[in-house]
Motif scaffolding. Structure first.
Motif, mmCIF file in Angstrom:
data_model
loop_
_atom_site.group_PDB
_atom_site.id
_atom_site.type_symbol
_atom_site.label_atom_id
_atom_site.label_comp_id
_atom_site.label_asym_id
_atom_site.label_seq_id
_atom_site.Cartn_x
_atom_site.Cartn_y
_atom_site.Cartn_z
ATOM 1 N N ARG A 1 -4.374 6.737 -4.526
ATOM 2 C CA ARG A 1 -5.274 6.901 -3.287
ATOM 3 C C ARG A 1 -5.366 5.495 -2.963
ATOM 4 O O ARG A 1 -5.997 4.735 -3.820
ATOM 5 C CB ARG A 1 -6.398 7.657 -3.369
ATOM 6 N N VAL A 2 -4.965 4.756 -1.675
ATOM 7 C CA VAL A 2 -5.299 3.695 -1.202
ATOM 8 C C VAL A 2 -6.142 3.812 -0.189
ATOM 9 O O VAL A 2 -6.280 4.330 0.847
ATOM 10 C CB VAL A 2 -3.867 3.202 -0.827
ATOM 11 N N GLU A 3 -7.051 2.449 0.009
ATOM 12 C CA GLU A 3 -8.036 2.202 1.116
ATOM 13 C C GLU A 3 -8.092 0.955 1.277
ATOM 14 O O GLU A 3 -8.293 -0.023 0.491
ATOM 15 C CB GLU A 3 -9.475 2.907 0.715
ATOM 16 N N TRP B 1 2.544 11.359 2.193
ATOM 17 C CA TRP B 1 1.247 11.292 1.953
ATOM 18 C C TRP B 1 0.611 11.363 3.442
ATOM 19 O O TRP B 1 1.170 11.335 4.647
ATOM 20 C CB TRP B 1 0.959 9.427 1.719
ATOM 21 N N SER C 1 -5.020 8.448 7.304
ATOM 22 C CA SER C 1 -6.457 8.247 8.243
ATOM 23 C C SER C 1 -6.707 7.012 8.448
ATOM 24 O O SER C 1 -6.915 6.306 7.645
ATOM 25 C CB SER C 1 -7.355 9.198 7.685
ATOM 26 N N HIS D 1 -10.155 0.830 9.599
ATOM 27 C CA HIS D 1 -10.038 1.104 8.054
ATOM 28 C C HIS D 1 -9.110 2.530 7.842
ATOM 29 O O HIS D 1 -9.250 3.556 8.351
ATOM 30 C CB HIS D 1 -11.545 1.734 7.766
ATOM 31 N N ASP E 1 -8.858 -2.269 4.773
ATOM 32 C CA ASP E 1 -9.033 -2.686 6.236
ATOM 33 C C ASP E 1 -8.135 -3.548 6.419
ATOM 34 O O ASP E 1 -7.346 -4.469 5.801
ATOM 35 C CB ASP E 1 -10.446 -3.298 6.422
ATOM 36 N N VAL F 1 0.736 4.168 -2.905
ATOM 37 C CA VAL F 1 0.521 5.634 -2.476
ATOM 38 C C VAL F 1 1.726 6.662 -3.064
ATOM 39 O O VAL F 1 1.666 7.619 -3.448
ATOM 40 C CB VAL F 1 -0.051 5.837 -0.939
ATOM 41 N N ILE G 1 -6.934 4.887 4.974
ATOM 42 C CA ILE G 1 -6.888 5.597 3.697
ATOM 43 C C ILE G 1 -5.484 6.171 3.531
ATOM 44 O O ILE G 1 -5.035 6.978 4.733
ATOM 45 C CB ILE G 1 -7.819 6.650 3.671
ATOM 46 N N TYR G 2 -4.772 6.088 2.594
ATOM 47 C CA TYR G 2 -3.629 6.606 2.413
ATOM 48 C C TYR G 2 -4.015 7.684 1.197
ATOM 49 O O TYR G 2 -4.331 7.260 0.039
ATOM 50 C CB TYR G 2 -2.547 5.742 1.681
ATOM 51 N N THR G 3 -3.560 8.936 1.533
ATOM 52 C CA THR G 3 -3.923 10.178 0.436
ATOM 53 C C THR G 3 -2.613 10.682 -0.034
ATOM 54 O O THR G 3 -1.926 11.144 0.834
ATOM 55 C CB THR G 3 -4.749 10.996 0.938
ATOM 56 N N TYR H 1 0.768 -1.052 -0.046
ATOM 57 C CA TYR H 1 -0.037 0.190 -0.197
ATOM 58 C C TYR H 1 0.826 1.330 -0.114
ATOM 59 O O TYR H 1 0.601 2.234 -0.571
ATOM 60 C CB TYR H 1 -0.714 0.041 1.199
#
Length: 852
Positions: free
Chosen positions: A598-600, A632, A635, A616, A602, A593, A618-620, A589
């Protein structure tokens, strides 16, 4: 108390329909004090700006107020000019009012469309449009009004150019001066326009007031200069009139001396010769006369002697009707004897001058004081018109011709008119005897003020001369310097107002910009504080890492979850904090990124002291202006509770499916029962209405059972409850005895239907159909080899005699098909029904203890 909305509406109506016409009337009347003849056009007409401004601010609702204000103003003006209100004045007022309202509508609409409203008028474009459009729409009133007035005859063709130019310029300057002032008082946005009271309105008013003061001073000087020639000519006329009268005095004194100094009496021909010089020099003289003193005793002889030269001569006087008749007898007479010229004075010979009080007073005064005396204004004997005359009388004390008087007869209107003929283009004259009620000569209307007055005494009378400039003189001596000053001042005031609007607008914009910047700065600080609070207090775990995988920001929630302090994490590498195993798990992941995607996902993570948690993540990616990934933002949200809730929801869904299948099964069973009841009921021998009632009763019994089953969550229904509820209407005639027993759903349904059929049969044919009948219901439970059996017994007594079974009905069929063991005994004293039912393992003699 009136609602605020109603108060606002009333205030608006008051401004439009009362304050607007009043302001138009007052400012217009003040402006028309500077008007050019005939008095409808002025150099600066403030009401034009008020009307256009009202239309611009409040719209077409102001037009009636403008029309009324203009109408009243011009009616007033028309009355002030002529001293009366004629049909022409009224029509002119209506024409001007319509043109003014049309100009206001056109001007306000143009300004609204081109500049817009609300408007700040704080930029060169808007001010330029105001300066350009104002002269254009101000052509309306000047053109339409003057064309209408010219058609009505209120304005002469020669006055049209000057009036049109003054009217148009006055309206234009009025708009440029008054419109900004009106906007300051009433326009939106109120904050801006209210702030301009001291910075725009007051300076404009002071500037305009200064120019008005300069105009008044220049106008006064200009006015005095324009009247210089008029005053000079007026004094010249007065001097001429006085000198002319004095020459008459000199002539009469010489004539009197001729009568006294001669050796022989003066004959008629000699008198003619003596006065020819005067008559030739002064054609304004009506006549020169000689009237001797005739005593009463000499009257007859005198008349006889004169008839020798003048046939029909007689001493006469004027009768009340104006005709001449013989003079009354009196002590002395002064009959006119010699008259030159005779032509035009034919009625004068023989007229007794002493017969008239005014003439007699002048004669007596001249005789007493020996000086020339003038009579009061009199009606001459030879006068056929309406003008007054006067006699200049000088007494002759003696001589060969005898005592008497010589006199000059003047028609005063002709006297004054002849002397002022050379000055008629310059002035108008009023010449009056101060002691008389009416003027001797008058060309000045009562409504016009006199600008020159002088007085003099002559012949014992006091004369007053009043003059006023003629229209031709005013036209040729009209000064434009003061109006040029006023117009330039108004234009300068408008331009100054525009510059002030521009300056104050810029200041206001800068102030508003500074205010917004301060507000934005405060808002930004608040948002930063809120963001900081959110970042550190949010349950979301936030992390910011650079491209080297080092921590640059961590939220409080992440620190709390990991049990670390900020200094233990900030600046460290991601692999150092997670450990190699966990880092390798998320490495794909991280690589993705860093490629800009963008990576999401669990992930299940074990935290020391917290345990296993589901996250959960999220990589932005963060990118610079060139699109290169510089790091990056991570969250992470703890979804452990959601996962558990989803598992619980799955279990609940499974249970729900089981319940649905059970409900379907029970519904199918219920429908089968209802179908059977309907088939048996409707196939009976009775009518359809009876079948419907029976069917409804059976369904109600079945429904009651289902309600009790639903209430017990289908855990069972007490047999005693079923019996008591079914036979509740007959409680006084039933005996119920049996242990408490919880029936299964099926048995509860069967017993409900069975008891309904038994009760219905007893009510129709059995014990309950007669007053003395009763029913006994008893049930017991018997055990045999570990299995339990319910024995239920229904016994009727006291009813009508039982005759035995007849045609098998639905009740008998229902009981026999429902229960395995059913016995009917048709004893004469009453029906007995016994039922035996095996009990299932879920059916018990007493309710279970649910507290465990």
């Amino acid at each position: 108390m009136l609602p605020m909305k109603l108060k606002t509406t009333l205030a608006r109506q008051l401004l439009i329909y009362a304050a607007l016409p009043l302001a138009y009337l007052i400012t217009g009347r003040l402006g028309l004090l500077l008007a050019v003849p005939p008095g409808y056009a002025t150099a600066v007409f403030i009401p034009a700006g008020i009307a256009v401004g009202a239309m611009y601010i409040a719209g077409a609702a102001t037009l009636p107020g403008t029309f009324v204000g203009s109408l009243l103003l011009n009616l007033w003006t028309g009355y002030a000019i002529t001293g009366q209100l004629s049909a022409v004045d009224s029509a002119a007022a209506v024409v001007i009012a319509l043109a003014s309202a049309l100009q206001a509508a056109l001007g306000g609409t143009l300004l609204r469309r081109v500049i817009g409203y609300p408007a700040a008028l704080d930029n060169p474009r808007d001010l330029l449009f105001l300066l350009v459009l104002s002269p254009l729409f101000c052509l309306t009133s000047a053109s339409l009004s003057l064309v209408g007035m010219w058609a009505l005859g209120a304005v002469q063709s020669g006055d049209l150019p000057s009036n049109w130019m003054t009217w148009w310029a006055g309206d234009t300057l009025g708009v440029l001066v008054a419109l900004p002032l009106l906007l300051v008082l009433f326009a939106e946005p109120r904050d801006l326009w209210r702030s301009r009271i001291w910075s725009v309105a007051i300076p404009v008013l002071l500037c305009f007031g200064l120019f008005i003061a300069i105009f008044i001073r220049v106008n006064s000087w200009e006015y005095d200069q324009s009247l210089f020639e008029f005053r000079l000519r007026s004094q010249q006329l007065a001097d001429t009139m006085r000198a002319t009268l004095e020459e008459q005095r000199g002539f009469l004194e010489q004539l009197s001396d001729s009568f006294v100094g001669r050796q022989q009496p003066v004959t008629r021909q000699e008198f003619r010769n003596l006065v020819q010089t005067l008559l030739a020099r002064f054609p304004i003289v009506q006549a020169v006369e000689w009237a001797p003193l005739v005593k009463s005793a000499d009257r007859a002889n005198f008349e006889l002697a004169q008839r020798a030269e003048v046939p029909g001569f007689a001493i006469r006087q004027r009768a009340p009707n104006g005709e001449l008749r013989a003079a009354d007898d009196r002590a002395r007479f002064y009959p006119v004897t010699y008259v030159e010229p005779l032509t035009g004075n034919e009625r004068a010979p023989g007229f007794d001058l002493a017969s008239d009080d005014a003439r007699r007073v002048a004669i007596d005064s001249s005789i007493v004081n020996g000086n020339l005396n003038a009579t009061a204004p009199i009606r001459l004997v030879q006068e056929n018109g309406r003008q007054f005359g006067a006699l200049l009388v000088d007494a002759v004390s003696g001589g060969p011709t005898g005592p008497g008087i010589v006199l000059v007869v003047l028609r005063m209107g002709t006297f004054a008119s002849t002397l002022m003929d050379p000055l008629r283009s310059t002035l108008n004259l009023r010449f009056a005897d101060a002691a008389a009620n009416a003027p001797l000569f008058d060309e000045i209307p009562e409504s016009v003020s006199t600008l020159f007055t002088t007085e003099f005494n002559f012949g014992g009378r006091h004369y007053v001369i009043n003059t006023t400039p003629s229209p031709a003189y005013l036209e040729t001596h009209r000064g434009w310097q003061s109006w040029a000053v006023l117009a330039a001042g108004a234009l300068g005031t408008g331009l100054i107002g525009g510059l002030l609007l521009l300056g104050t607008g810029h200041v206001y914009r800068f102030e508003q910009l500074a205010k917004r910047l301060r507000e934005n700065e405060l808002s930004l600080r608040d948002k930063e504080a809120q963001l900081e609070s959110i970042l550190y207090r949010t349950p979301f775990m936030l992390i910011r890492l650079d491209r080297d995988l080092r921590y640059r920001f961590i939220s409080q929630a992440y620190l709390e979850m990991t049990g670390r302090r900020p200094e233990q994490v900030m600046g460290k590498r991601l692999s150092d904090i997670l450990g190699d195993k966990d880092f390798q798990a998320i490495r794909p992941y991280v690589e993705k990124v860093l490629q800009g995607d963008r990576v999401e996902f669990d992930r299940e993570v074990h935290y020391q002291g917290v345990g296993t948690r589901f996250l959960h993540v999220i990589y932005t990616p963060e990118k610079d202006d060139s699109g290169t990934v510089t790091g990056w933002i991570v969250s992470m949200r703890d979804i452990t509770e959601r996962k558990r809730a989803e598992e619980e929801q799955k279990r609940a869904a499974d249970a729900e499916q089981i319940l649905i299948r059970e409900l379907q099964h029970r519904t199918n069973n219920l429908l089968a029962v209802i179908q059977g009841i309907a088939q048996k009921t409707l196939s009976g021998p009775g009518s359809l209405d009876e079948a419907r009632k029976i069917f409804e009763g059976r369904l109600l019994a079945l429904a009651g059972t289902y309600r009790r089953l639903t209430k017990s969550n289908w855990s069972g229904v007490s047999l005693g409850e079923i019996v008591h509820l079914t036979l509740e209407p007959f409680a006084a005639r039933t005996e119920i005895n049996g242990p408490d027993l919880m029936l299964s759903a099926k048995n509860a349904q069967n017993f409900s239907l069975a008891l309904h059929e038994l009760a219905t049969n007893a009510l129709k044919h059995g014990a309950l159909s007669s007053a003395g009948g009763n029913v006994s219901i008893v049930w017991t439970i018997a055990s045999n080899g570990g299995r339990s059996t319910l024995k239920f017994r229904w016994q009727e007594r006291g009813g009508p005699p039982v005759r035995g079974p007849g045609q098998r009905g639905f009740g008998t069929s229902l009981l026999e098909s429902t229960f395995r063991t059913v016995n009917f005994e048709y004893a004469r004293e009453g029906l007995t029904c016994e039922i035996q039912v095996p009990l299932g393992k879920n059916e018990f003699a007493a309710p279970p203890d649910l507290s465990a």
